[in-house]
Design an enzyme around this catalytic site. Structure first.
Site, short mmCIF file in Angstrom:
data_model
loop_
_atom_site.label_atom_id
_atom_site.label_comp_id
_atom_site.label_asym_id
_atom_site.label_seq_id
_atom_site.Cartn_x
_atom_site.Cartn_y
_atom_site.Cartn_z
N ASN A 68 -7.00 -10.78 -2.42
CA ASN A 68 -6.14 -9.93 -1.58
C ASN A 68 -6.24 -10.28 -0.10
OD1 ASN A 68 -5.85 -8.61 -4.00
ND2 ASN A 68 -6.19 -6.57 -3.16
N ASP A 96 -0.82 -1.42 -4.17
CA ASP A 96 -2.21 -1.69 -3.77
C ASP A 96 -2.90 -0.36 -3.45
OD1 ASP A 96 -4.31 -3.40 -3.02
OD2 ASP A 96 -3.65 -3.47 -0.92
N HIS A 97 -4.09 -0.16 -3.98
CA HIS A 97 -4.88 1.05 -3.71
C HIS A 97 -4.12 2.35 -3.98
CE1 HIS A 97 -8.30 -1.15 -2.22
NE2 HIS A 97 -7.48 -1.89 -1.51
N GLY A 151 -10.33 -5.24 6.50
CA GLY A 151 -10.19 -5.28 7.95
C GLY A 151 -10.78 -6.53 8.58
N ASP A 163 -6.84 3.17 -7.67
CA ASP A 163 -8.14 3.03 -6.99
C ASP A 163 -8.92 4.33 -7.12
OD1 ASP A 163 -10.30 2.71 -5.39
OD2 ASP A 163 -9.19 2.12 -3.59
N SER A 194 0.85 -1.19 0.00
CA SER A 194 0.00 0.00 0.00
C SER A 194 0.89 1.24 0.00
CB SER A 194 -0.88 0.01 1.26
OG SER A 194 -0.06 0.17 2.40
N SER A 198 -9.88 -11.55 3.55
CA SER A 198 -9.39 -12.30 4.72
C SER A 198 -10.52 -13.04 5.42
CB SER A 198 -8.70 -11.36 5.71
OG SER A 198 -7.36 -11.12 5.31
P1 13P Z 1 -8.25 -7.84 4.08
O1 13P Z 1 -8.33 -6.68 5.02
O2 13P Z 1 -9.51 -8.63 4.06
O3 13P Z 1 -7.06 -8.69 4.30
O4 13P Z 1 -8.11 -7.23 2.59
C1 13P Z 1 -6.86 -6.84 2.08
C2 13P Z 1 -6.98 -6.06 0.81
O5 13P Z 1 -7.99 -6.01 0.13
C3 13P Z 1 -5.76 -5.34 0.39
O6 13P Z 1 -5.98 -4.59 -0.77
O1 G3H Z 2 -6.43 -2.56 1.51
C1 G3H Z 2 -5.70 -2.05 2.32
C2 G3H Z 2 -4.57 -2.80 2.91
O2 G3H Z 2 -5.01 -3.64 3.93
C3 G3H Z 2 -3.43 -1.89 3.31
O3 G3H Z 2 -3.64 -1.17 4.47
O4 G3H Z 2 -2.76 1.20 4.29
O5 G3H Z 2 -2.83 0.01 6.47
O6 G3H Z 2 -1.18 -0.64 4.72
P1 G3H Z 2 -2.56 -0.09 5.01
ZN ZN Z 3 -7.95 -3.78 -0.90
#
Ligand code: 13P
Ligand code: G3H
Ligand code: ZN
Length: 307
Positions: A253, A82-83, A181, A104, A50, A213
């Site tokens: 993910n 990611d994002h 989360g 994103d 991220s 998750s």
């Molecule tokens: P989780 O919080 O379900 O592990 O999702 C992670 C995610 O989508 C990271 O982009």
């Molecule tokens: O989708 C988000 C991920 O779980 C990353 O989260 O910004 O706390 O690293 P973070």
């Molecule tokens: Zn995500």
């Protein structure tokens, strides 16, 4: 061995009916767990970072770790943002050797999301880097962007086709009821598998499931037994993930389950071995816990032996 792109890993997954795990990392221990588990099971992996993980660990540190471990283990791996929301970060990722970028724009109106995604596709194309877009909104926290429950919007199948055509993105993250989360469902977990099937029938690029998750009961129990306070934590059951992959998801993910495993094992180790103060011993317990989680994900996703 050079890093793969997400396209290299996900196109065969879509054709082959399995999914590649995208595991979030921000340090040496998580990255080791990802590569060691993937190497044991002969699986490709997507190593996800991220924007805040990059702020924490640094571009060069992350790229060197991932490149060195891919080389040492022979695991086909991509290095993925990611994002991504910040064009300056995306530019830096491209400069530093990331092989896949998620833009994103899911919080933007449809046309603005298309414009933002198209712009990133134009930045990435000349370098052969893959681009993931997102359409529809997940509940929860996406890398510092807070989304409240009443803002959840499932992906519209017709818009998804138009989005991919107009942006030229290589893969698409969709919203079918998951969230980020450890608190994903207040009632029974339910994913919109019918909607996924409609999207998969007309969108040709690989599809991505965020917020996947499971909050595995044994992992939660261990963390809680040693003092973690996570009342009401609930994730996506493995059976729903299986259905989603059967319905056309090619990238899944995972971040939260690794965080939970890390926390539980460190808490346990510190409580059971109060005389130990060597960080390598404490963190080795965390690596083993995360490897257990990653092995079970690879088995669930069907990516073992696909390296
Ligand atoms: P989780 O919080 O379900 O592990 O999702 C992670 C995610 O989508 C990271 O982009
Ligand atoms: O989708 C988000 C991920 O779980 C990353 O989260 O910004 O706390 O690293 P973070
Ligand atoms: Zn995500």
């Amino acid at each position: 061995m050079s890093l793969s792109t997400n396209n290299d890993l996900m196109v065969p997954a879509r054709t082959g009916g399995y999914a590649v795990g995208a595991f979030n990392t921000s340090n040496l221990e998580i990255t080791r767990a990802i590569f060691e588990a993937a190497a044991e099971l002969g699986s490709p992996v997507i190593v996800a970072t991220s924007q805040s993980a990059i702020t924490y660990a640094g571009y060069d540190n992350i790229r060197c770790m991932v490149e060195n471990m891919a080389e040492a283990t022979g695991v086909p791996a991509s290095l993925h943002l990611d994002h991504g929301t910040d064009l300056a970060v995306i530019e830096q990722c491209l400069e530093h050797g990331w092989t896949s970028i998620m833009i994103d724009g899911s919080h933007l109106p449809f046309d603005e999301n298309i414009d933002a995604t198209k712009k990133v596709v134009e930045m990435c194309r000349p370098r052969g880097v893959s681009v993931e877009g997102e359409l529809g909104r997940l509940m929860g926290v996406e890398d510092e962007i807070s989304v409240s429950a009443n803002e959840v919007v499932y992906t519209d199948p017709e818009q998804a086709v138009e989005f991919v055509e107009r942006t030229g993105c290589d893969s698409l993250a969709i919203a079918i009821g998951t969230s980020h989360g450890a608190y994903k469902f207040k009632a029974e977990p339910k994913l919109a598998i019918d909607r996924l099937a409609q999207i998969a029938a007309t969108v040709r690029v690989p599809l991505v499931l965020h917020g996947a998750s499971a909050v595995p009961p044994d992992v939660l129990e261990l963390a809680t037994r040693y003092g973690a306070e996570l009342p009401g934590a609930k994730g996506v059951p493995p059976q729903s993930i299986r259905e989603a992959i059967g319905g056309g998801i090619s990238k899944v993910n995972i971040d939260t389950d690794l965080r939970l495993a890390f926390t539980g094992r460190v808490r346990e180790f510190l409580a059971e071995s109060p005389e130990v103060f060597d960080p390598r011993k404490i963190l080795s317990a965390a690596i083993e816990g995360m490897k257990d989680v990653i092995r079970s994900k690879i088995e669930l996703f069907g990516s073992g032996g696909k390296a």
